[in-house]
Scaffold this active site. Structure first.
Site, PDB file in Angstrom:
ATOM      1  N   ARG A 188      -9.123   3.775  12.895  1.00 36.56           N
ATOM      2  CA  ARG A 188      -8.267   4.929  13.239  1.00 36.56           C
ATOM      3  C   ARG A 188      -7.804   4.914  14.684  1.00 36.56           C
ATOM      4  O   ARG A 188      -6.685   5.382  14.994  1.00 36.56           O
ATOM      5  CB  ARG A 188      -9.021   6.232  12.984  1.00 36.56           C
ATOM      6  CG  ARG A 188      -9.471   6.432  11.562  1.00 36.56           C
ATOM      7  CD  ARG A 188      -8.309   6.506  10.599  1.00 36.56           C
ATOM      8  NE  ARG A 188      -8.777   6.695   9.228  1.00 36.56           N
ATOM      9  CZ  ARG A 188      -7.996   6.519   8.167  1.00 36.56           C
ATOM     10  NH1 ARG A 188      -6.728   6.139   8.307  1.00 36.56           N
ATOM     11  NH2 ARG A 188      -8.484   6.699   6.952  1.00 36.56           N
TER      12      ARG A 188
ATOM     13  N   ASP B 114       0.847  -1.190   0.000  1.00 37.03           N
ATOM     14  CA  ASP B 114       0.000   0.000   0.000  1.00 37.03           C
ATOM     15  C   ASP B 114       0.885   1.243   0.000  1.00 37.03           C
ATOM     16  O   ASP B 114       1.708   1.426   0.904  1.00 37.03           O
ATOM     17  CB  ASP B 114      -0.902  -0.011   1.236  1.00 37.03           C
ATOM     18  CG  ASP B 114      -2.064   0.964   1.093  1.00 37.03           C
ATOM     19  OD1 ASP B 114      -2.401   1.312  -0.049  1.00 37.03           O
ATOM     20  OD2 ASP B 114      -2.627   1.365   2.126  1.00 37.03           O
TER      21      ASP B 114
ATOM     22  N   GLU C 130      -8.970   4.331  -2.791  1.00 35.47           N
ATOM     23  CA  GLU C 130      -7.681   4.127  -3.450  1.00 35.47           C
ATOM     24  C   GLU C 130      -7.862   3.474  -4.816  1.00 35.47           C
ATOM     25  O   GLU C 130      -8.849   2.789  -5.077  1.00 35.47           O
ATOM     26  CB  GLU C 130      -6.769   3.211  -2.603  1.00 35.47           C
ATOM     27  CG  GLU C 130      -6.510   3.721  -1.192  1.00 35.47           C
ATOM     28  CD  GLU C 130      -5.310   3.077  -0.520  1.00 35.47           C
ATOM     29  OE1 GLU C 130      -4.513   2.412  -1.212  1.00 35.47           O
ATOM     30  OE2 GLU C 130      -5.175   3.239   0.708  1.00 35.47           O
TER      31      GLU C 130
ATOM     32  N   THR D  41      -9.385  -5.729   3.277  1.00 40.91           N
ATOM     33  CA  THR D  41      -9.205  -4.737   2.211  1.00 40.91           C
ATOM     34  C   THR D  41     -10.119  -5.192   1.082  1.00 40.91           C
ATOM     35  O   THR D  41     -10.091  -6.360   0.712  1.00 40.91           O
ATOM     36  CB  THR D  41      -7.736  -4.713   1.732  1.00 40.91           C
ATOM     37  OG1 THR D  41      -6.899  -4.416   2.848  1.00 40.91           O
ATOM     38  CG2 THR D  41      -7.519  -3.690   0.631  1.00 40.91           C
TER      39      THR D  41
ATOM     40  N   LYS E 269      -5.363  -2.150   9.791  1.00 37.44           N
ATOM     41  CA  LYS E 269      -5.647  -2.265   8.359  1.00 37.44           C
ATOM     42  C   LYS E 269      -5.874  -3.718   7.936  1.00 37.44           C
ATOM     43  O   LYS E 269      -6.527  -3.950   6.909  1.00 37.44           O
ATOM     44  CB  LYS E 269      -4.453  -1.742   7.551  1.00 37.44           C
ATOM     45  CG  LYS E 269      -4.030  -0.315   7.863  1.00 37.44           C
ATOM     46  CD  LYS E 269      -4.811   0.686   7.065  1.00 37.44           C
ATOM     47  CE  LYS E 269      -4.164   2.056   7.120  1.00 37.44           C
ATOM     48  NZ  LYS E 269      -4.836   2.997   6.210  1.00 37.44           N
TER      49      LYS E 269
ATOM     50  N   ASP F 100      -9.240   0.672   1.467  1.00 35.40           N
ATOM     51  CA  ASP F 100      -8.297   0.326   2.527  1.00 35.40           C
ATOM     52  C   ASP F 100      -8.947   0.664   3.892  1.00 35.40           C
ATOM     53  O   ASP F 100      -8.581   1.643   4.554  1.00 35.40           O
ATOM     54  CB  ASP F 100      -7.017   1.136   2.305  1.00 35.40           C
ATOM     55  CG  ASP F 100      -5.962   0.874   3.366  1.00 35.40           C
ATOM     56  OD1 ASP F 100      -5.980  -0.195   3.978  1.00 35.40           O
ATOM     57  OD2 ASP F 100      -5.114   1.775   3.572  1.00 35.40           O
TER      58      ASP F 100
END
Lengths: 428, 428
Positions: free
Chosen positions: A238, A128, A202, A258, A254, A234
């Protein structure tokens, strides 16, 4: 410019407003009613079964179709540009108005709505990147208002290794992850479901031919190592990210999932939508020589309109249409995809057919162009208002995020990417 | 404690000083004279060809051998503990003194020196942890003398995704990588060969049975998901790392190659060398509940002596023995391997059979125990003196690094891991 703008297809739905006109022809892997996954080409609201039509191909195009056997496109990606272009040329004939293939429609064409799509290749490694400069600035401002970009940003195409095992195709539910987070003002973390779940808009980049370990792919050759493109969400936790990411980068924040769109839009389909790399602002450094190529500077950027939409459970109950959260463009990439390939392999790192790159979040500089809630809400400070009267700072269970992409240019057929969807479901 | 301490093998070399006595029985993948790679078991200076001896196995042990077909151990790892233990029990009979298998020696046994070893499994994803607390402190001190450990270190088993495509087996040459570095006192980077090439002494952990995406592996079950162990050299380009790693972690500074030892030492072979997790210093927090298990606290640590040796081209010309750079121990892991598995999957990240974890550099606190040159030379300030009269701050072309590991315990046969070697060759 090889786009046959005026040619119409005998597949009627390919001639109206669609992501998949004759000029697109993206490849994917599909199944019907639990059949073995197999390769297909999107055309209008249908899918051409490549293997059902295999006797229509010969030479390089036949070789390309044969390489898609087994329900994974890795061997096809590995073949590189020549067979891919030959396949495209033959498909343009076969699907054009007047082609005899029309008489075999019942054998070779499926309604896309009846099909299940799959991740189109075995993903060996997923990287990424972080080359959406507006996103990097927007996020950097939250932490360092006076100095949002780190000193390396304009020299190094920043990237990191991602988790390949949890890449899934559009439509897969997104289980809210659990993890450690540090509550505001505390010094000890707690454990529980993520409370700041976010998406990231993305572009995904499929690698074609790879390189041997120890070799590098020169910037001038890099475009030939790219098989195609998709959309990539993605998903990001947080609160988990903020606590875990120092000093080695994002990890569990993460790796829970995905999501990618299932269709591989080829470099050939995107050719009319290439542009010169946007001029670097005055004072920005020149790329180092291994990242610099005249052709790439002249036509290495991609003009793809990117969109994020949201529906909530309440909105779906009220039959409200999906609400647009952002409209952005892949021109916000500070580095071209060729520069990403050249950088990734400059140390001798082996790339392999089926590797996937994410571009990093592709935000624009303005309100309405932000590719994540982190940016839209300034880190959870400002609520986003929805047509249902609801508000969001981060995603709630039942929220569905939809990514779309479209290329438009005067005089050319407009093409799209299909959708990249995911609905958040409650933590276990 | 299942170690048959006193049993001798009919393979004479297994009874003397060897890494591979009857009590070890690690699995690996080998080939001879270019044959197809196949599964074997190390015994003394020899390798037992499992498939040549397959008619000696039945039941669960036979199932285990069958799962090693195809020259990759993934399916065997996926079977989990039961078949692995059954295979071990049967191998202990077959290779013990008095076994009839001795009469078939010529068919089933190969001299290890005649064989080529391979990476033993298809590595789906590779994760490098950072749980060697002395290393984290030694490195942290170079950057933050008063506050070497970041606030999350004693709560989060810090890790990041690594590059799977460039993991190679012992003996593979290490091509010096090129990349961007920032010369001291400069604000603009230059491009060229790495000038601060380093090794890192790590334990490798092979994942057995995996989990579905969205599920987590509970700490109490985590040990059952570990198939075995190896040595791992996380070669590192310190100058590239320093410039690239903010904000998303190491990338090209690590992805040029990672070397592993080829033999998978099983959990069963290591059972006598398990210990209680070293007591946390007063004031250290308790692990959060998802990382806490009584059995794991009581016996989750591993007492494995770890060694780093160096030879230079000059030393080899002068027939000098390899010079020991460090002697350390895996007890310097702040988290157990079960804690790594529980943490990695707590967010629902899917682990798969054949995933590889690195422990992070396993340094001790004192001179002579440092697992990298970065620590030994205090970031390149102090030169290491070698028996040849040469000095090193970082690795030079022609230098060979050798990692070794050994388990010793009074009353038990000592076992080893074999070697993890790599020689630095000049940049392209």
């Amino acid at each position: 410019m090889t786009q046959p703008t005026l040619t119409r297809s005998w597949v009627a739905s390919a001639n109206g407003h669609t992501d998949f006109p004759l000029q697109n022809l993206p490849l994917g892997v599909f199944s019907i009613n639990g059949s073995a996954p197999r390769a297909g080409v999107a055309i209008g609201d249908s899918i051409l079964d490549l293997h059902a039509a295999i006797d229509e191909f010969d030479g390089e195009a036949r070789r390309a179709v044969e390489a898609t056997a087994g329900g994974q496109l890795n061997a096809f990606f590995e073949l590189g540009r020549g067979p891919r272009v030959a396949l495209r040329e033959r498909l343009l004939e076969l699907l054009a108005e007047g082609s005899k293939l029309h008489t075999r429609e019942a054998q070779v064409l499926h309604r896309a709505a009846d099909c299940q799509m799959h991740v189109p290749a075995r993903i060996n490694d997923y990287t990424d990147f972080y080359v959406g400069i507006e996103h990097a600035q927007n996020v950097g401002k939250l932490f360092r208002p006076d100095n949002p970009l780190l000193p390396n940003y304009k020299y190094v195409p920043i990237g990191y290794h991602g988790r390949a095992s949890t890449i899934r195709t559009s439509g897969t539910d997104v289980r809210r992850p659990k993890g450690q987070t540090l509550p505001a003002g505390q010094t000890e973390p707690t454990f529980g479901p993520c409370a700041r779940l976010d998406y990231e808009l993305e572009l995904g980049i499929w690698i074609g031919q790879g390189n041997e370990m120890g070799d590098s792919i020169a910037i001038g050759d890099a475009a030939d190592h790219i098989a195609g493109f998709c959309l990539l969400n993605d998903w990001s936790a947080r609160d988990i990210q903020a606590w875990e990411y120092q000093p080695l980068g994002p990890f569990l924040s993460k790796s829970f999932i995905t999501t990618i769109s299932p269709w591989v839009v080829t470099a050939e389909a995107l050719e009319p939508f290439r542009k010169a790399q946007p001029a670097r602002p005055e004072g920005d450094p020149q790329p180092l020589s291994y990242l610099l190529d005249k052709r790439d500077q002249a036509a290495g950027a991609l003009d793809i309109e990117l969109e994020v939409l949201l529906t909530t459970a309440t909105m779906r109950e009220q039959n409200l249409p999906a609400h647009r959260l952002a409209l952005s463009n892949s021109l916000h990439m500070y580095w071209t995809v060729a520069q990403l390939v050249a950088h990734h392999s400059v140390n001798g790192c082996q790339l392999q057919a089926g590797d996937l790159f994410g571009s990093g979040t592709l935000s624009g500089p303005q309100t309405g162009q932000f590719g994540s809630l982190l940016e839209m809400t300034e880190g959870g400070k400002i609520a986003v208002e929805l047509p249902s009267g609801e508000v969001r700072k981060f995603l709630e269970d039942g929220d569905e995020i939809i990514l779309r992409a479209r290329c438009n240019r005067e005089g050319f057929a407009s093409i799209g990417f299909g959708e990249c969807r995911g609905t958040v479901i409650a933590a276990r």
